[in-house]
Each structure stands twice: as C-alpha cells, then as structure tokens.
Design an enzyme around this catalytic site. Structure first.
Site, PDB file in Angstrom:
ATOM      1  N   LEU A  17       0.828  -1.209   0.000  1.00 58.26           N
ATOM      2  CA  LEU A  17       0.000   0.000   0.000  1.00 58.26           C
ATOM      3  C   LEU A  17       0.861   1.258   0.000  1.00 58.26           C
ATOM      4  O   LEU A  17       0.564   2.222  -0.709  1.00 58.26           O
ATOM      5  CB  LEU A  17      -0.935   0.019   1.211  1.00 58.26           C
ATOM      6  CG  LEU A  17      -2.145  -0.898   1.169  1.00 58.26           C
ATOM      7  CD1 LEU A  17      -2.878  -0.858   2.507  1.00 58.26           C
ATOM      8  CD2 LEU A  17      -3.083  -0.530   0.019  1.00 58.26           C
ATOM      9  N   SER A  20       2.188   1.717  -3.432  1.00 63.07           N
ATOM     10  CA  SER A  20       1.093   2.095  -4.321  1.00 63.07           C
ATOM     11  C   SER A  20       0.666   3.545  -4.108  1.00 63.07           C
ATOM     12  O   SER A  20       0.437   4.283  -5.067  1.00 63.07           O
ATOM     13  CB  SER A  20      -0.099   1.156  -4.101  1.00 63.07           C
ATOM     14  OG  SER A  20      -1.119   1.400  -5.035  1.00 63.07           O
ATOM     15  N   GLU A  21       0.589   3.967  -2.858  1.00 65.27           N
ATOM     16  CA  GLU A  21       0.169   5.330  -2.536  1.00 65.27           C
ATOM     17  C   GLU A  21       1.284   6.357  -2.729  1.00 65.27           C
ATOM     18  O   GLU A  21       1.059   7.553  -2.575  1.00 65.27           O
ATOM     19  CB  GLU A  21      -0.364   5.392  -1.106  1.00 65.27           C
ATOM     20  CG  GLU A  21      -1.707   4.699  -0.923  1.00 65.27           C
ATOM     21  CD  GLU A  21      -2.841   5.397  -1.655  1.00 65.27           C
ATOM     22  OE1 GLU A  21      -3.020   6.615  -1.467  1.00 65.27           O
ATOM     23  OE2 GLU A  21      -3.554   4.722  -2.427  1.00 65.27           O
ATOM     24  N   GLY A  22       2.479   5.902  -3.044  1.00 64.27           N
ATOM     25  CA  GLY A  22       3.578   6.812  -3.342  1.00 64.27           C
ATOM     26  C   GLY A  22       4.298   7.365  -2.139  1.00 64.27           C
ATOM     27  O   GLY A  22       5.075   8.312  -2.250  1.00 64.27           O
ATOM     28  N   SER A 137      -5.162   4.387  -5.386  1.00 63.03           N
ATOM     29  CA  SER A 137      -4.094   3.906  -6.263  1.00 63.03           C
ATOM     30  C   SER A 137      -4.240   2.435  -6.639  1.00 63.03           C
ATOM     31  O   SER A 137      -3.497   1.935  -7.484  1.00 63.03           O
ATOM     32  CB  SER A 137      -2.737   4.120  -5.592  1.00 63.03           C
ATOM     33  OG  SER A 137      -2.663   3.339  -4.398  1.00 63.03           O
TER      34      SER A 137
END
Length: 165
Positions: A17, A20-22, A137
């Site tokens: 996560l 994915s969320e950066g 995301s």
C-alpha cells in the site's frame, strides 16, 4: 516494513500500500512514508513532523489535487483522510497519528473490507479488489487518479515478503 508486529502477509500488504500510494519512496520522507502529506496540484512534496494528531486536524485547509478543484487531506504512509480520523481514533483508542497508529488504522480499514483472511491466506488479488474503494491507487478504484496494475502490486507484495496461496 510497518512498525506493527503482524502476520508476514499483512506486513507485506501494508508495504505494498505504501508503494502504491507513493509514500514509501516519497522524495522527502524521513520515516518510511509515515510523514507524507498528499501532494497538491502545485506539485510540491511535503512532509510533517508532529505525530500528535492527523496533520489536518486543527483547521489546516485541504489540498487541491486536480484541475476540477477536488481536495484531499490524505496523510501518512497509507494516505489516510482526516474525514475518517476522529471516528477511528476513538474506536481504536489511538493516542496519536504515530506510525503504530497509522498501521492499526490501515489494518482496521482492511478488516472492514473483509480482506484480512484473504491476505493471511495469500489471496492477494482478491484482497486488493476488496480494498480498492479505500485506496485510490489500487486497480479498479475508479477515483480518477493514477492506479497501479494488479501485476505490479502483486510483485511489490511478493518482494515485501508476501507468500501467495
């Protein structure tokens, strides 16, 4: 790795996560993404250092993140919105917005989506699908933001130590 001591596959999902969320590879993070504030339309990355409360808890204006004027208060490793913070802070008796509190909140959101058993059992594709309405995301989220491919996220999860079914 998350700070919480949890099942290997859940820890890997939390790491996935963050990628994915950066936040995991955010250019300014000093704390594995736990200190990241959503980047606004201006493109300027930002972090926070005070973990006593959610960064938007005391009236800070939400950040405009697209040309339609939509705003976000997403903060921390899992880009948790302030809108839900007071409820979960009370429900989970979270003392602050520390890394441990962020991990506990993320796991609660995963639990509410019915995905914890899937993650433990290594059914990662199903878990991602169940959680996609929480994290923009994830593939199929449909929030109009950049979504990662399922293949990429499964690879990230495995690299983080996830064991498939």
């Amino acid at each position: 790795m998350p700070v919480i001591n949890t099942h290997q596959n859940i820890a890997a999902f939390l790491d996935m996560l963050a990628v994915s969320e950066g936040t995991a590879n955010h250019p300014l993070t000093k704390n594995r993404g736990y200190d990241v504030i959503v980047t606004g339309l201006d493109g300027k990355p930002e972090i926070f250092t005070d973990y006593s409360d959610h960064p938007f808890a005391h009236g800070r204006p939400a950040k405009v993140f697209n040309r339609r004027g939509e705003k976000s208060t997403a903060s921390g490793r899992y880009q948790q919105l302030y809108l839900f913070w007071p409820h979960y802070r009370k429900q989970l008796a979270l003392p602050d917005f520390s890394p441990l509190s962020q991990d506990r909140l993320a796991i609660q959101l995963i639990r509410e989506r019915g995905a914890l058993d899937d993650i433990r059992a290594g059914r990662i594709e199903r878990a991602i699908s169940r959680c996609r309405n929480i994290w923009a995301s994830l593939p199929g989220a449909g929030y109009g933001q950049r979504e990662h491919s399922l293949e990429k996220l499964v690879t990230v999860w495995r690299t983080a130590g996830g064991v498939p079914a």
